[in-house]
Design a protein around this motif. Sequence first.
Motif, PDB file in Angstrom:
ATOM      1  N   SER A   9      66.540 -40.765  79.126  1.00  0.00           N
ATOM      2  CA  SER A   9      67.532 -40.398  78.111  1.00  0.00           C
ATOM      3  C   SER A   9      68.584 -39.455  78.673  1.00  0.00           C
ATOM      4  CB  SER A   9      66.837 -39.696  76.940  1.00  0.00           C
ATOM      5  OG  SER A   9      67.815 -39.202  76.043  1.00  0.00           O
ATOM      6  N   ARG A  11      69.997 -37.395  76.698  1.00  0.00           N
ATOM      7  CA  ARG A  11      69.946 -36.246  75.774  1.00  0.00           C
ATOM      8  C   ARG A  11      68.868 -35.264  76.214  1.00  0.00           C
ATOM      9  NH1 ARG A  11      70.008 -37.230  69.255  1.00  0.00           N
ATOM     10  NH2 ARG A  11      67.983 -38.203  69.565  1.00  0.00           N
ATOM     11  N   ASN A  15      64.060 -36.506  72.242  1.00  0.00           N
ATOM     12  CA  ASN A  15      62.711 -37.019  71.973  1.00  0.00           C
ATOM     13  C   ASN A  15      61.983 -37.508  73.234  1.00  0.00           C
ATOM     14  OD1 ASN A  15      62.986 -36.528  69.169  1.00  0.00           O
ATOM     15  ND2 ASN A  15      64.393 -38.273  69.088  1.00  0.00           N
ATOM     16  N   SER A  16      62.707 -38.250  74.065  1.00  0.00           N
ATOM     17  CA  SER A  16      62.049 -38.757  75.288  1.00  0.00           C
ATOM     18  C   SER A  16      61.607 -37.600  76.170  1.00  0.00           C
ATOM     19  CB  SER A  16      63.001 -39.644  76.093  1.00  0.00           C
ATOM     20  OG  SER A  16      63.557 -40.634  75.290  1.00  0.00           O
ATOM     21  N   PRO A  83      64.587 -43.675  75.563  1.00  0.00           N
ATOM     22  CA  PRO A  83      64.904 -44.166  74.220  1.00  0.00           C
ATOM     23  C   PRO A  83      65.245 -45.655  74.278  1.00  0.00           C
ATOM     24  CG  PRO A  83      66.805 -43.012  75.128  1.00  0.00           C
ATOM     25  CD  PRO A  83      65.716 -42.949  76.177  1.00  0.00           C
ATOM     26  N   ILE A  84      65.204 -46.277  73.123  1.00  0.00           N
ATOM     27  CA  ILE A  84      65.731 -47.641  72.979  1.00  0.00           C
ATOM     28  C   ILE A  84      67.228 -47.518  72.742  1.00  0.00           C
ATOM     29  CG2 ILE A  84      65.724 -49.709  71.521  1.00  0.00           C
ATOM     30  CD1 ILE A  84      63.061 -49.418  72.913  1.00  0.00           C
ATOM     31  N   PHE A  85      68.009 -48.207  73.524  1.00  0.00           N
ATOM     32  CA  PHE A  85      69.450 -48.314  73.283  1.00  0.00           C
ATOM     33  C   PHE A  85      69.779 -49.799  73.117  1.00  0.00           C
ATOM     34  CE2 PHE A  85      71.517 -44.271  75.422  1.00  0.00           C
ATOM     35  CZ  PHE A  85      70.856 -43.453  74.523  1.00  0.00           C
ATOM     36  N   PHE A  86      70.363 -50.152  72.004  1.00  0.00           N
ATOM     37  CA  PHE A  86      70.740 -51.547  71.719  1.00  0.00           C
ATOM     38  C   PHE A  86      69.617 -52.534  72.051  1.00  0.00           C
ATOM     39  CE2 PHE A  86      74.822 -49.623  71.238  1.00  0.00           C
ATOM     40  CZ  PHE A  86      75.430 -50.391  70.248  1.00  0.00           C
ATOM     41  N   GLY A  87      68.457 -52.221  71.543  1.00  0.00           N
ATOM     42  CA  GLY A  87      67.319 -53.128  71.696  1.00  0.00           C
ATOM     43  C   GLY A  87      66.800 -53.214  73.109  1.00  0.00           C
ATOM     44  N   ALA A 128      64.903 -45.355  66.966  1.00  0.00           N
ATOM     45  CA  ALA A 128      65.178 -44.977  65.583  1.00  0.00           C
ATOM     46  C   ALA A 128      64.524 -45.930  64.585  1.00  0.00           C
ATOM     47  CB  ALA A 128      66.675 -44.954  65.359  1.00  0.00           C
ATOM     48  N   THR A 129      64.297 -47.153  65.035  1.00  0.00           N
ATOM     49  CA  THR A 129      63.743 -48.157  64.116  1.00  0.00           C
ATOM     50  C   THR A 129      62.305 -48.482  64.520  1.00  0.00           C
ATOM     51  OG1 THR A 129      64.339 -50.050  65.486  1.00  0.00           O
ATOM     52  CG2 THR A 129      66.043 -49.220  63.993  1.00  0.00           C
ATOM     53  N   PHE A 134      62.418 -54.854  69.909  1.00  0.00           N
ATOM     54  CA  PHE A 134      63.198 -53.957  70.769  1.00  0.00           C
ATOM     55  C   PHE A 134      62.280 -53.266  71.787  1.00  0.00           C
ATOM     56  CE2 PHE A 134      66.834 -52.911  67.522  1.00  0.00           C
ATOM     57  CZ  PHE A 134      67.262 -54.215  67.596  1.00  0.00           C
ATOM     58  N   VAL A 162      62.026 -42.592  65.040  1.00  0.00           N
ATOM     59  CA  VAL A 162      62.379 -41.225  65.444  1.00  0.00           C
ATOM     60  C   VAL A 162      63.823 -41.266  65.943  1.00  0.00           C
ATOM     61  CG1 VAL A 162      61.774 -39.224  66.831  1.00  0.00           C
ATOM     62  CG2 VAL A 162      59.987 -40.872  66.224  1.00  0.00           C
ATOM     63  N   ASP A 163      64.703 -40.531  65.277  1.00  0.00           N
ATOM     64  CA  ASP A 163      66.117 -40.638  65.619  1.00  0.00           C
ATOM     65  C   ASP A 163      66.752 -39.291  65.960  1.00  0.00           C
ATOM     66  OD1 ASP A 163      68.490 -41.951  66.066  1.00  0.00           O
ATOM     67  OD2 ASP A 163      69.034 -42.151  63.961  1.00  0.00           O
TER      68      ASP A 163
HETATM   69  C1  LIG Z   1      73.790 -45.874  72.298  1.00  0.00           C
HETATM   70  C2  LIG Z   1      72.586 -45.844  71.403  1.00  0.00           C
HETATM   71  C3  LIG Z   1      71.989 -47.034  71.061  1.00  0.00           C
HETATM   72  C4  LIG Z   1      70.828 -47.033  70.275  1.00  0.00           C
HETATM   73  N1  LIG Z   1      70.240 -48.227  69.976  1.00  0.00           N
HETATM   74  C5  LIG Z   1      69.088 -48.232  69.272  1.00  0.00           C
HETATM   75  C6  LIG Z   1      68.433 -49.468  68.978  1.00  0.00           C
HETATM   76  O1  LIG Z   1      68.884 -50.549  69.329  1.00  0.00           O
HETATM   77  N2  LIG Z   1      67.274 -49.425  68.289  1.00  0.00           N
HETATM   78  C7  LIG Z   1      66.708 -48.235  67.884  1.00  0.00           C
HETATM   79  O2  LIG Z   1      65.625 -48.251  67.283  1.00  0.00           O
HETATM   80  N3  LIG Z   1      67.313 -47.052  68.142  1.00  0.00           N
HETATM   81  C8  LIG Z   1      68.479 -47.018  68.816  1.00  0.00           C
HETATM   82  N4  LIG Z   1      69.101 -45.829  69.100  1.00  0.00           N
HETATM   83  C9  LIG Z   1      68.479 -44.564  68.632  1.00  0.00           C
HETATM   84  C10 LIG Z   1      67.659 -43.848  69.700  1.00  0.00           C
HETATM   85  O3  LIG Z   1      66.722 -44.719  70.305  1.00  0.00           O
HETATM   86  C11 LIG Z   1      66.897 -42.690  69.042  1.00  0.00           C
HETATM   87  O4  LIG Z   1      67.807 -41.774  68.505  1.00  0.00           O
HETATM   88  C12 LIG Z   1      65.969 -41.975  69.982  1.00  0.00           C
HETATM   89  O5  LIG Z   1      65.162 -41.083  69.246  1.00  0.00           O
HETATM   90  C13 LIG Z   1      66.748 -41.196  71.041  1.00  0.00           C
HETATM   91  O6  LIG Z   1      65.841 -40.592  71.927  1.00  0.00           O
HETATM   92  P1  LIG Z   1      66.295 -39.382  72.875  1.00  0.00           P
HETATM   93  O7  LIG Z   1      66.388 -38.164  71.992  1.00  0.00           O
HETATM   94  O8  LIG Z   1      65.221 -39.261  73.861  1.00  0.00           O
HETATM   95  O9  LIG Z   1      67.588 -39.772  73.500  1.00  0.00           O
HETATM   96  C14 LIG Z   1      70.277 -45.801  69.822  1.00  0.00           C
HETATM   97  C15 LIG Z   1      70.921 -44.600  70.157  1.00  0.00           C
HETATM   98  C16 LIG Z   1      72.064 -44.621  70.934  1.00  0.00           C
HETATM   99  C17 LIG Z   1      72.737 -43.311  71.285  1.00  0.00           C
END
Ligand SMILES: Cc1cc2nc3c(=O)[nH]c(=O)nc-3n(C[C@H](O)[C@H](O)[C@H](O)COP(=O)(O)O)c2cc1C
Length: 185
Positions: A9, A11, A15-16, A83-87, A128-129, A134, A162-163
Amino acid sequence: MKILGILGSPRRGGNSELLLDKALEGANSVGLDTEKIVLNELKFSPCQECGGCAKTGRCVINDDMQIVYKKLNEASAIILASPIFFGSLPAQVKAMIDRCQCLWVAKCVLKKGRGLRARKGYLILVGATDRDSFFKNAESIVKNFFGVSDVEFKGSLYCPNVDRKDGILEHPDYLKRAFELGKQV
Ligand SMILES: Cc1cc2nc3c(=O)[nH]c(=O)nc-3n(C[C@H](O)[C@H](O)[C@H](O)COP(=O)(O)O)c2cc1C
């Protein structure tokens, strides 16, 4: 034994990272040495498909991925938290994985992979979902990466729903499971 934690991540303190730190704490609690790398703070380019690794299995691009190759090579176990980004996986993680094409060349073309070694790989994913597809998609990419790097995939921890930046703190069960994952390494 050196346990390498890789933060996918961008960030910091998100969370990660909270999950990865818990896992590394678990590994420390049973006397293992740990180290963490933060991909977003390294400077490396994506794979240029230049073919520079074709004859040696070594990447010719002289950037921070050279540090990552060395650490991957020295680790007895790897814990990747992302984290998951765009699946899928964030660009930082995917860029690292693509740069491991040289390991694929070494193993599959030049047949000079490091062979079976007792190296273990674990994955922690947060999103987040709760869309299972994903998480499964991201996991399948990481399994491929582990396979190429001679790392035996030992399991995943999925943390759906978790978002917010520190939203994971509201899920002590996930943090506990991350700690146990680290201990089990
Ligand atoms: C660019 C971007 C794309 C994301 N795409 C998804 C997604 O496809 N599915 C999902 O469940 N969450 C998605 N998220 C939400 C993150 O996975 C979620 O906020 C996660 O807790 C972030 O973890 P982190 O704090 O370690 O970065 C996305 C977030 C960002 C910034």
